[in-house]
Each structure stands twice: as C-alpha cells, then as structure tokens.
Scaffold this motif. Sequence first.
Motif, PDB file in Angstrom:
ATOM      1  N   GLY A  88       2.450 -39.946  -2.799  1.00 17.59           N
ATOM      2  CA  GLY A  88       1.320 -40.788  -2.429  1.00 17.59           C
ATOM      3  C   GLY A  88       1.018 -40.730  -0.946  1.00 17.59           C
ATOM      4  O   GLY A  88       1.726 -40.086  -0.165  1.00 17.59           O
ATOM      5  N   CYS A  89      -0.040 -41.440  -0.545  1.00 14.31           N
ATOM      6  CA  CYS A  89      -0.429 -41.412   0.864  1.00 14.31           C
ATOM      7  C   CYS A  89       0.568 -42.182   1.730  1.00 14.31           C
ATOM      8  O   CYS A  89       0.671 -41.932   2.927  1.00 14.31           O
ATOM      9  N   MET A  90       1.302 -43.103   1.131  1.00 16.53           N
ATOM     10  CA  MET A  90       2.270 -43.906   1.880  1.00 16.53           C
ATOM     11  C   MET A  90       3.652 -43.742   1.269  1.00 16.53           C
ATOM     12  O   MET A  90       3.836 -43.915   0.066  1.00 16.53           O
ATOM     13  N   VAL A  91       4.629 -43.389   2.081  1.00 16.79           N
ATOM     14  CA  VAL A  91       5.995 -43.242   1.588  1.00 16.79           C
ATOM     15  C   VAL A  91       6.777 -44.506   1.929  1.00 16.79           C
ATOM     16  O   VAL A  91       6.686 -45.023   3.043  1.00 16.79           O
ATOM     17  N   VAL A  92       7.520 -45.031   0.972  1.00 16.32           N
ATOM     18  CA  VAL A  92       8.296 -46.255   1.142  1.00 16.32           C
ATOM     19  C   VAL A  92       9.748 -45.977   0.753  1.00 16.32           C
ATOM     20  O   VAL A  92      10.055 -44.946   0.146  1.00 16.32           O
ATOM     21  N   PRO A  93      10.685 -46.880   1.095  1.00 14.85           N
ATOM     22  CA  PRO A  93      12.095 -46.642   0.770  1.00 14.85           C
ATOM     23  C   PRO A  93      12.352 -46.337  -0.707  1.00 14.85           C
ATOM     24  O   PRO A  93      13.217 -45.529  -1.038  1.00 14.85           O
ATOM     25  N   TYR A  94      11.609 -46.968  -1.599  1.00 17.94           N
ATOM     26  CA  TYR A  94      11.756 -46.696  -3.028  1.00 17.94           C
ATOM     27  C   TYR A  94      11.523 -45.217  -3.333  1.00 17.94           C
ATOM     28  O   TYR A  94      12.208 -44.626  -4.170  1.00 17.94           O
ATOM     29  N   ASP A  95      10.541 -44.614  -2.649  1.00 19.07           N
ATOM     30  CA  ASP A  95      10.253 -43.192  -2.865  1.00 19.07           C
ATOM     31  C   ASP A  95      11.431 -42.327  -2.440  1.00 19.07           C
ATOM     32  O   ASP A  95      11.750 -41.328  -3.095  1.00 19.07           O
ATOM     33  N   LEU A  96      12.073 -42.687  -1.335  1.00 19.76           N
ATOM     34  CA  LEU A  96      13.248 -41.940  -0.884  1.00 19.76           C
ATOM     35  C   LEU A  96      14.392 -42.095  -1.883  1.00 19.76           C
ATOM     36  O   LEU A  96      15.084 -41.125  -2.205  1.00 19.76           O
ATOM     37  N   ALA A  97      14.587 -43.311  -2.369  1.00  9.24           N
ATOM     38  CA  ALA A  97      15.689 -43.584  -3.298  1.00  9.24           C
ATOM     39  C   ALA A  97      15.569 -42.769  -4.579  1.00  9.24           C
ATOM     40  O   ALA A  97      16.571 -42.515  -5.248  1.00  9.24           O
ATOM     41  N   ASN A  98      14.356 -42.352  -4.908  1.00  7.41           N
ATOM     42  CA  ASN A  98      14.132 -41.606  -6.146  1.00  7.41           C
ATOM     43  C   ASN A  98      13.780 -40.142  -5.910  1.00  7.41           C
ATOM     44  O   ASN A  98      13.309 -39.455  -6.828  1.00  7.41           O
ATOM     45  N   SER A  99      14.044 -39.656  -4.700  1.00 10.10           N
ATOM     46  CA  SER A  99      13.754 -38.259  -4.387  1.00 10.10           C
ATOM     47  C   SER A  99      14.757 -37.329  -5.061  1.00 10.10           C
ATOM     48  O   SER A  99      15.966 -37.572  -5.052  1.00 10.10           O
ATOM     49  N   ASP A 100      14.268 -36.233  -5.614  1.00 10.92           N
ATOM     50  CA  ASP A 100      15.145 -35.237  -6.237  1.00 10.92           C
ATOM     51  C   ASP A 100      15.974 -34.483  -5.205  1.00 10.92           C
ATOM     52  O   ASP A 100      16.920 -33.774  -5.571  1.00 10.92           O
ATOM     53  N   TYR A 101      15.639 -34.628  -3.938  1.00 12.99           N
ATOM     54  CA  TYR A 101      16.384 -33.947  -2.877  1.00 12.99           C
ATOM     55  C   TYR A 101      17.624 -34.724  -2.429  1.00 12.99           C
ATOM     56  O   TYR A 101      18.413 -34.219  -1.635  1.00 12.99           O
ATOM     57  N   LEU A 102      17.771 -35.962  -2.911  1.00 11.58           N
ATOM     58  CA  LEU A 102      18.842 -36.826  -2.428  1.00 11.58           C
ATOM     59  C   LEU A 102      19.781 -37.226  -3.546  1.00 11.58           C
ATOM     60  O   LEU A 102      19.364 -37.413  -4.691  1.00 11.58           O
ATOM     61  N   GLN A 103      21.066 -37.384  -3.204  1.00  8.76           N
ATOM     62  CA  GLN A 103      22.088 -37.757  -4.170  1.00  8.76           C
ATOM     63  C   GLN A 103      22.811 -39.019  -3.700  1.00  8.76           C
ATOM     64  O   GLN A 103      23.104 -39.154  -2.503  1.00  8.76           O
ATOM     65  N   PRO A 104      23.127 -39.947  -4.604  1.00  3.98           N
ATOM     66  CA  PRO A 104      23.846 -41.157  -4.199  1.00  3.98           C
ATOM     67  C   PRO A 104      25.290 -40.867  -3.796  1.00  3.98           C
ATOM     68  O   PRO A 104      25.963 -40.039  -4.406  1.00  3.98           O
ATOM     69  N   VAL A 105      25.733 -41.553  -2.761  1.00  6.66           N
ATOM     70  CA  VAL A 105      27.107 -41.453  -2.261  1.00  6.66           C
ATOM     71  C   VAL A 105      27.830 -42.782  -2.473  1.00  6.66           C
ATOM     72  O   VAL A 105      28.958 -42.825  -2.942  1.00  6.66           O
ATOM     73  N   GLN A 106      27.162 -43.870  -2.137  1.00 12.75           N
ATOM     74  CA  GLN A 106      27.716 -45.217  -2.320  1.00 12.75           C
ATOM     75  C   GLN A 106      26.610 -46.146  -2.775  1.00 12.75           C
ATOM     76  O   GLN A 106      25.491 -46.110  -2.248  1.00 12.75           O
ATOM     77  N   VAL A 107      26.924 -46.985  -3.750  1.00 12.37           N
ATOM     78  CA  VAL A 107      25.969 -47.948  -4.289  1.00 12.37           C
ATOM     79  C   VAL A 107      26.583 -49.333  -4.183  1.00 12.37           C
ATOM     80  O   VAL A 107      27.699 -49.559  -4.652  1.00 12.37           O
ATOM     81  N   PHE A 108      25.843 -50.252  -3.570  1.00 14.38           N
ATOM     82  CA  PHE A 108      26.309 -51.642  -3.502  1.00 14.38           C
ATOM     83  C   PHE A 108      25.137 -52.566  -3.809  1.00 14.38           C
ATOM     84  O   PHE A 108      24.055 -52.439  -3.237  1.00 14.38           O
ATOM     85  N   GLY A 109      25.370 -53.524  -4.721  1.00 18.57           N
ATOM     86  CA  GLY A 109      24.383 -54.554  -5.008  1.00 18.57           C
ATOM     87  C   GLY A 109      23.279 -54.139  -5.951  1.00 18.57           C
ATOM     88  O   GLY A 109      22.501 -54.973  -6.410  1.00 18.57           O
ATOM     89  N   PHE A 110      23.175 -52.840  -6.253  1.00 17.32           N
ATOM     90  CA  PHE A 110      22.239 -52.342  -7.253  1.00 17.32           C
ATOM     91  C   PHE A 110      22.973 -52.164  -8.582  1.00 17.32           C
ATOM     92  O   PHE A 110      24.196 -52.005  -8.606  1.00 17.32           O
TER      93      PHE A 110
END
Length: 286
Positions: free
Chosen positions: A257-279
């Motif tokens: 989209g025209c605006m990128v927000v943290p949610y977009d980063l969290a769901n990027s195929d280029y990124l992998q989770p390392v640590q998850v807290f509170g989710f």
Amino acid sequence: MKERKKLSKRIIALIVCGAFIVFLALVAFGLQIAFWVSDANIRCIQPDYEKLDLDEYLNGELTDEAYEVLYRQTGLTKIGVDRAIERGDAGKRLVKQIQDDFFEPHEVKNGQVAPYACTDFIETHIANIYLEDGDIIVTSSTHISFVRIGHAGLVTGGGTLGSVMQANAYGTYSRIGTVRDFTDRVNFMVLRPDPNKISAETIQNVVDYAKTSLIGIPYEGLAGLLTNKNDIGKTQCAHIIWYAFKQFGIDLDSNGGCMVVPYDLANSDYLQPVQVFGFDLDELWR
C-alpha cells in the motif's frame, strides 16, 4: 418578504451549523468510545499451561520436538534458541530468564500520549534474546482510537541491550535508542531478515546506511499517505525501516500500500520471528 427570506436563510444556516457540530461531537464521542473499548480489551497474552524445567531440553539433543517445547515455554523460535545456545551457559541462563518473564503475570498500564492515542505498557522490562544487526522489533502496543498502529525499530547494534533506530513522535526526529524502548510494551516481536532471501552483505549495507543517512529526519505519522512513500523528507517508525531496505532492492511492505505500518513489517515474507512476547504464539500479529 425580504426580511422573511433573510430570516429563513439564517435559520437554515444555523440548522446546518448545528447539525455539523452535532456530527463532529458524535464522531468525537465514537472515537472516544472506541478508544476505551480498545484499551479495555488489550492484554498481554500469556501461557495457560504448565511451566516446565528446561534443563533436559537445553542440555540434550535439540530435536524439532525440543524446539517446539522451547517455543511454547519461552516464545523463542529455533533462531532465537540457537542464538542463545551458541553463547554457552550464559545463553542458557538467558533462555531461563526469558521463560520466567514469559510465564510471569503482568499488569497492563495505559499511557495516553494524545487525544484518542495510547501506548500500552507492562510493569517491568522483559528479557530479550541476543540481537543482531538488521533485526527488526515490532509491537502493536500503540493505538489511536480502535486502530492499533504499533511501533517498530531497526537494530543497528547487536547484543541483549542493542541499539535500535526509531522514529517516535511528532516534534521529534529519527534517532538511535535501545531495545528497552520495546521490552516494557504489552507485546513485542523480534524479527530477522531471512538469510535465504537477503544476504548478510545486504543486511550490513542497510544498517550502515540507516546509521549514516537516516538519523535526524522529522517525524510524520502519516508518511506515505500525506507524503511520497519513496521520499524520506519526513518519516515514521515503519516507513523509515521500509525505506532503508528499499534502497537495496528489498520491499518489506507485505501489502504494497501507499503507507507502510508495523503490521506490514510483521507479516513480510522477508522476515522471520526470533522472539515472541505478549502475542498469540500461533497467530502472531495477523
């Protein structure tokens, strides 16, 4: 007759103005109600199952089953566990501290930062896994009315108390902070660029570029919407991270989209989770 027409016009004008004021009041009240509801429903998601002794898993063979148990007990993925194990006994102690924080009940505190805007904290800082340059930290803790805009930062210096580039709020400029700007939030995720999709050289180039060229940029919460997405004259937390990677051909915006927000980063195929807290460990931030 003329007097009656003038009077009619005044009455119509007053009715229109009154209706507009009532409309604005209803909108403001609706936003406030949504703000209260969003605040009331936020919680730090924690396990509802038994806390286990991790020694047999940390000192034994790390099978897929062991990694799954460690994830459920700590929020650390295989990536995070391996980072700890590589550091020997100190890393294992850190995993146990992360487990303690993961299971400990936490009190949610609401810190209102502006009308209809709030950042949700907990009462203490959570132990974080060792960070590496290029890691990205995201949280959904900040919301405006019912919209959870969250916050994000780019790790520019590794370690457990690594430095993190951020763009925070109106009237401020992008700066280097620390991971502790995130670890007392109601939730956070540490993500890493997928090494199968982004080379170590590219990651280092991104970090070096961020440190030398993206500090001191004025904040604009709607950067990408009120400004050109590909312009860095003004920026916000997710936009500045996206922009840094985009300069090296990597588009982290998961929906384009025209605006990128943290949610977009969290769901990027280029990124992998390392640590998850509170989710939620299965849903993450989806």
